[in-house]
Scaffold this motif. Structure first.
Motif, PDB file in Angstrom:
ATOM      1  N   ASN A 154      -6.479  12.494 -18.194  1.00  0.00           N
ATOM      2  CA  ASN A 154      -6.792  13.386 -17.017  1.00  0.00           C
ATOM      3  C   ASN A 154      -5.846  14.011 -16.223  1.00  0.00           C
ATOM      4  OD1 ASN A 154      -9.273  12.029 -17.901  1.00  0.00           O
ATOM      5  ND2 ASN A 154     -10.307  12.339 -15.841  1.00  0.00           N
ATOM      6  N   ALA A 178     -27.526   9.503 -20.799  1.00  0.00           N
ATOM      7  CA  ALA A 178     -26.493   9.491 -20.380  1.00  0.00           C
ATOM      8  C   ALA A 178     -25.036   9.017 -21.463  1.00  0.00           C
ATOM      9  CB  ALA A 178     -26.121   8.554 -19.149  1.00  0.00           C
ATOM     10  N   LEU A 194     -21.809  11.199 -22.634  1.00  0.00           N
ATOM     11  CA  LEU A 194     -20.225  10.517 -22.557  1.00  0.00           C
ATOM     12  C   LEU A 194     -19.669  10.607 -23.972  1.00  0.00           C
ATOM     13  CD1 LEU A 194     -19.180   7.411 -20.707  1.00  0.00           C
ATOM     14  CD2 LEU A 194     -18.461   7.597 -23.022  1.00  0.00           C
ATOM     15  N   PHE A 241     -17.185  12.707 -17.567  1.00  0.00           N
ATOM     16  CA  PHE A 241     -17.514  12.402 -16.322  1.00  0.00           C
ATOM     17  C   PHE A 241     -18.824  11.890 -15.960  1.00  0.00           C
ATOM     18  CE2 PHE A 241     -17.740  13.338 -11.736  1.00  0.00           C
ATOM     19  CZ  PHE A 241     -17.008  12.431 -11.229  1.00  0.00           C
ATOM     20  N   ALA A 242     -19.628  12.973 -16.175  1.00  0.00           N
ATOM     21  CA  ALA A 242     -20.971  12.957 -15.626  1.00  0.00           C
ATOM     22  C   ALA A 242     -21.692  11.870 -16.341  1.00  0.00           C
ATOM     23  CB  ALA A 242     -21.778  14.026 -16.143  1.00  0.00           C
ATOM     24  N   ALA A 286     -20.258   8.804 -17.659  1.00  0.00           N
ATOM     25  CA  ALA A 286     -19.747   7.526 -17.119  1.00  0.00           C
ATOM     26  C   ALA A 286     -20.352   7.452 -15.621  1.00  0.00           C
ATOM     27  CB  ALA A 286     -18.343   7.680 -17.013  1.00  0.00           C
ATOM     28  N   VAL A 287     -20.347   8.333 -14.810  1.00  0.00           N
ATOM     29  CA  VAL A 287     -20.977   8.164 -13.395  1.00  0.00           C
ATOM     30  C   VAL A 287     -22.540   7.646 -13.592  1.00  0.00           C
ATOM     31  CG1 VAL A 287     -21.603   9.560 -11.431  1.00  0.00           C
ATOM     32  CG2 VAL A 287     -19.364   9.455 -12.031  1.00  0.00           C
ATOM     33  N   LEU A 288     -23.218   8.340 -14.510  1.00  0.00           N
ATOM     34  CA  LEU A 288     -24.538   8.018 -14.701  1.00  0.00           C
ATOM     35  C   LEU A 288     -24.703   6.501 -15.422  1.00  0.00           C
ATOM     36  CD1 LEU A 288     -25.947  11.468 -16.122  1.00  0.00           C
ATOM     37  CD2 LEU A 288     -26.500  10.353 -13.951  1.00  0.00           C
ATOM     38  N   ALA A 301     -22.910   4.183 -14.717  1.00  0.00           N
ATOM     39  CA  ALA A 301     -22.645   3.402 -13.785  1.00  0.00           C
ATOM     40  C   ALA A 301     -23.577   3.239 -12.613  1.00  0.00           C
ATOM     41  CB  ALA A 301     -21.133   3.959 -13.168  1.00  0.00           C
ATOM     42  N   PHE A 302     -24.368   4.403 -12.430  1.00  0.00           N
ATOM     43  CA  PHE A 302     -25.092   4.345 -11.194  1.00  0.00           C
ATOM     44  C   PHE A 302     -26.707   4.393 -11.495  1.00  0.00           C
ATOM     45  CE2 PHE A 302     -21.078   5.875  -9.478  1.00  0.00           C
ATOM     46  CZ  PHE A 302     -21.013   4.838  -8.440  1.00  0.00           C
TER      47      PHE A 302
END
Length: 163
Positions: free
Chosen positions: A54, A94, A98, A140-141, A143-145, A147-148
């Motif tokens: 990144n 998700a 990824l 990014f999307a 990984a965030v999804l 995680a949450f």
């Protein structure tokens, strides 16, 4: 797991089609300054050959094969985790997002030795010097999804009576 495959497939395909379009159809690397103002400053196509991670971190080191291996390990780890713990439909989507993004960048590293980044977006007087691509957004999307997103509800087992 079929939903992981198809989501990953479509994300991968979208990433590769946009890269083909930018590299070979509009030939961004051949344009002056390797730049095309689409809707400045909100959307500018700006060629960046990312050899690192990144934001071009570690780009001075030859990490091509390490980064390919890391991408495969992450994809395998996500698939193993889903296989062991399961998930909701959204968890599988998700994971596919990824994985599709990760494999899109792997193909770039295999073909070119670098990742083709070309999207540059700035707004509100803040200048963004970095470029990214569809695969980066997907990684990014996803990984965030992952995680949450809430964990799937597991049915409660009836308690056994003590004998």
């Amino acid at each position: 797991m079929r939903i992981v495959f198809w989501t990953g497939f479509w994300v991968f395909l979208a990433d590769q089609i946009t890269k083909f379009f930018v590299l070979y159809w509009i030939k961004l690397p051949e344009l002056p300054g390797e730049r095309l103002d689409v809707f400045p400053p909100f959307l500018v196509l700006k060629m960046a050959r990312n050899r690192g991670v990144n934001f071009g971190l570690f780009a001075d080191y030859d990490m091509r094969w390490v980064l390919i291996a890391v991408a495969f390990l992450i994809c395998g780890g996500v698939l193993w985790w889903l296989h062991k713990s399961g998930g909701t439909k959204w968890t599988y989507i998700a994971a596919g997002v990824l994985i599709g993004g990760a494999l899109g960048n792997v193909v770039d590293r295999l073909l070119y030795g670098w990742v083709a980044d070309f999207l540059n977006m700035s707004c509100c007087g803040i200048h963004n010097p970095y470029a990214f691509n569809i695969a980066d957004i997907a990684i990014f999307a996803g990984a965030v999804l992952l995680a949450f997103l809430p964990e799937p509800k597991t049915p409660k087992r009836p308690k056994k009576k003590a004998a």
